[in-house]
Every structure is written in structure tokens, then in C-alpha cells.
Design a protein around this motif. Structure first.
Motif, PDB file in Angstrom:
ATOM      1  N   GLY A   1     -41.843 -49.742   2.470  1.00 36.67           N
ATOM      2  CA  GLY A   1     -40.847 -50.675   1.968  1.00 36.67           C
ATOM      3  C   GLY A   1     -40.102 -51.330   3.118  1.00 36.67           C
ATOM      4  O   GLY A   1     -40.202 -50.899   4.271  1.00 36.67           O
ATOM      5  N   SER A   2     -39.343 -52.350   2.806  1.00 32.95           N
ATOM      6  CA  SER A   2     -38.496 -53.000   3.803  1.00 32.95           C
ATOM      7  C   SER A   2     -37.044 -52.600   3.571  1.00 32.95           C
ATOM      8  O   SER A   2     -36.667 -52.196   2.459  1.00 32.95           O
TER       9      SER A   2
ATOM     10  N   ARG B   1     -34.585 -54.564   3.344  1.00 33.84           N
ATOM     11  CA  ARG B   1     -34.039 -55.501   2.361  1.00 33.84           C
ATOM     12  C   ARG B   1     -34.383 -55.060   0.936  1.00 33.84           C
ATOM     13  O   ARG B   1     -33.544 -55.177   0.028  1.00 33.84           O
ATOM     14  N   GLU B   2     -35.577 -54.547   0.722  1.00 34.45           N
ATOM     15  CA  GLU B   2     -35.966 -54.109  -0.621  1.00 34.45           C
ATOM     16  C   GLU B   2     -35.089 -52.957  -1.104  1.00 34.45           C
ATOM     17  O   GLU B   2     -34.724 -52.891  -2.281  1.00 34.45           O
TER      18      GLU B   2
ATOM     19  N   SER C   1     -28.724 -54.035   6.290  1.00 28.54           N
ATOM     20  CA  SER C   1     -29.320 -54.933   5.298  1.00 28.54           C
ATOM     21  C   SER C   1     -28.471 -54.990   4.028  1.00 28.54           C
ATOM     22  O   SER C   1     -28.315 -56.053   3.417  1.00 28.54           O
TER      23      SER C   1
ATOM     24  N   ALA D   1     -36.864 -45.721  -4.817  1.00 26.72           N
ATOM     25  CA  ALA D   1     -37.382 -46.991  -4.304  1.00 26.72           C
ATOM     26  C   ALA D   1     -38.429 -46.650  -3.256  1.00 26.72           C
ATOM     27  O   ALA D   1     -38.157 -46.610  -2.051  1.00 26.72           O
TER      28      ALA D   1
ATOM     29  N   GLY E   1     -42.209 -47.378  -3.675  1.00 26.09           N
ATOM     30  CA  GLY E   1     -43.549 -47.919  -3.843  1.00 26.09           C
ATOM     31  C   GLY E   1     -44.445 -47.099  -4.746  1.00 26.09           C
ATOM     32  O   GLY E   1     -45.664 -47.254  -4.731  1.00 26.09           O
TER      33      GLY E   1
ATOM     34  N   GLU F   1     -31.635 -54.352  -2.007  1.00 31.05           N
ATOM     35  CA  GLU F   1     -31.614 -55.041  -3.307  1.00 31.05           C
ATOM     36  C   GLU F   1     -31.306 -54.056  -4.436  1.00 31.05           C
ATOM     37  O   GLU F   1     -30.557 -54.373  -5.372  1.00 31.05           O
TER      38      GLU F   1
END
Length: 257
Positions: free
Chosen positions: A213-214, A216-217, A24, A240, A242, A220
Motif C-alpha cells: 500500500g501507499s 496516502r492510501e 500523509s 488497510a 490489500g 485516506e
């Protein structure tokens, strides 16, 4: 091995790039106009995914092997002569009790998760200096808060956090920034395979955002830390997760009381 003219676009190196967060992150760097050197030890999977991504260069390397890392740096020097962003993402996981963690298992986890980050960062230093580049090391929420079954994994990730701060303290004078991302539970294929419905429900209860989370998140956050938008950010650890770390030992059932 043949020499290539230096790339006109910025160059990112992503380890563990064949799947998950590494893949990702690769895709997001491509969207930002980077040339991405995808590094992984899984040659067939690396070739499969990279062949579908224009602007990538797959290089097979086991980052726990010093000779392979030296060769990786030599190849990158000939191809590009610079590295603008190094993402140390490659890692292995092992979940078992302390008394069942033998030394071979301990060393296997440390060899990739900690030694590999040290070796790769050190080997890339001349290339990072040439670009005044950025390092982002991928740790884990397990490096910030202890948990059962993670004696090797959690310890390796905690060490990465401190290694990042050492890098930031020493490399700043060269214009190199070093930061760390500590993901919480992420919806990777591995997590989907090993987390039972009960485990997932428990995580949802413990995470303020009430979800995983994903990939992609997480990507980022990584790409932001490599960008000029984070030009005055170094030596930091971004969880990262949540909000998972912020809950500490508080019980979800007591949050609103």
C-alpha cells in the motif's frame, strides 16, 4: 506560551506526524480544511516538514512521557479548546526473536505504542468531548495475525485494537467515536530500507492485490474515519492491507486450485 483565539476550522492532532503515514495524514487533513497540530519527538524533522505546510502547528512531544503529554494537552487547550480528530499514529518497531527480546526492549516498544496511545487519548478527552470528536488509533496487521520476530511489536498493536474497543464502549455517550486502522505492508522509507527483494516478492505473493500500500492510501482511511461520513462507525478495526488478512494461512500457490 501564549493563548490564541479558538480556531474557526476543525482541529486535528496527529502524532508521529513528521514522516510516513502521519505526514500523509497531515497533508490530507489540510486538504479537507483542518488545522493540523503535528506532534513528534523528532524536533528537527518536525520543524523541517511543518515549515512547508501552511495550516500546521508543530509541537514537540514524546508521547511515552506522561509529563510531556500533559503539557501538550495544556497547550492545545489554550490554543484551540477543542480537538475534532485525534490520530494516535506515533509508534516504534522492533523485530527480533522472543528469546532475544529483553525487558528493556519490550518496555521501549510498549511505552510508545501502547502507553503513549493511552496517555494521549486520556489527556485529550476534555478537548474531544468539547468537539464530540473522533479518535483513530493506528495498529498494524501484526496486531491481527501473528508473525515471527514481532513479539513486542505485534503484542503492542493487538493491545491497541482492544484499547480502541474500550474507548468506543466508554466514550460513545460523549459523542466520541473511536476506531482503529491496521495497515498491512506499506511503501514507507523504512520498509524500502529493510525489506529485501526476497521479502517484497513474498509479500506480493501473499497479498491478494499483489502490492504494497501507499502512505496516502492509509491516510485516506484514517481521514474518512474522522469525518462525518463515518458518523455511525465506532469500535471498528479496518485492515488497510490489500486483503492480506483475508488470506489467513492459505498458500498463494493454492488460491486457484
Amino acid at each position: 506560551m501564549t493563548s490564541s483565539p479558538p480556531s474557526a476550522s476543525p482541529v486535528a492532532v496527529v502524532t508521529g506526524a513528521a514522516r510516513g503515514i502521519g505526514l500523509s495524514t497531515t497533508q490530507l487533513f489540510l486538504e479537507q480544511g483542518f488545522t493540523v497540530v503535528m506532534v513528534d519527538r523528532d524536533a528537527p524533522e518536525l520543524e523541517r516538514v511543518s515549515s512547508a505546510l501552511s495550516g500546521t502547528e508543530p509541537l514537540v512531544c514524546d508521547i511515552s512521557e506522561p509529563d510531556q503529554v500533559t503539557e501538550l494537552a495544556r497547550e492545545l487547550t489554550q490554543r484551540h479548546g477543542r480537538v475534532d480528530a485525534l490520530v494516535n499514529n506515533a509508534g516504534v518497531a522492533d523485530f527480533r526473536p522472543l528469546e532475544e527480546t529483553d525487558y528493556a526492549t519490550w518496555r521501549e516498544v510498549m511505552a510508545t505504542n501502547l502507553d503513549g496511545v493511552f496517555l494521549t487519548s486520556q489527556a485529550m478527552l476534555p478537548l474531544l468531548k468539547a468537539a464530540r470528536g473522533a479518535i483513530v488509533n493506528i495498529a498494524s496487521i501484526s496486531g491481527l495475525r501473528a508473525s515471527t520476530l514481532r513479539v513486542a511489536y505485534g503484542t503492542s498493536k493487538a493491545a491497541i485494537i482492544h484499547l480502541t474497543q474500550q474507548q468506543a464502549a466508554e466514550l460513545g455517550e460523549h459523542g466520541i467515536r473511536a476506531n482503529c486502522v491496521a495497515p498491512g505492508p506499506v511503501d514507507t522509507k523504512l520498509a524500502l530500507a529493510v525489506h529485501t527483494a526476497e521479502i517484497r516478492a513474498a509479500y506480493h505473493d501473499a497479498i491478494p492485490l499483489n502490492r504494497y500500500g501507499s502512505e496516502r492510501e492509509i491516510a485516506e482511511v484514517i481521514v474518512f474515519l474522522c469525518s462525518t461520513k463515518a458518523s455511525y462507525v465506532t469500535g471498528q478495526v479496518v485492515a488497510a492491507d490489500g486483503g492480506f488478512q483475508s488470506t489467513g494461512v492459505g498458500l498463494p500457490a493454492m488460491r486457484n486450485r
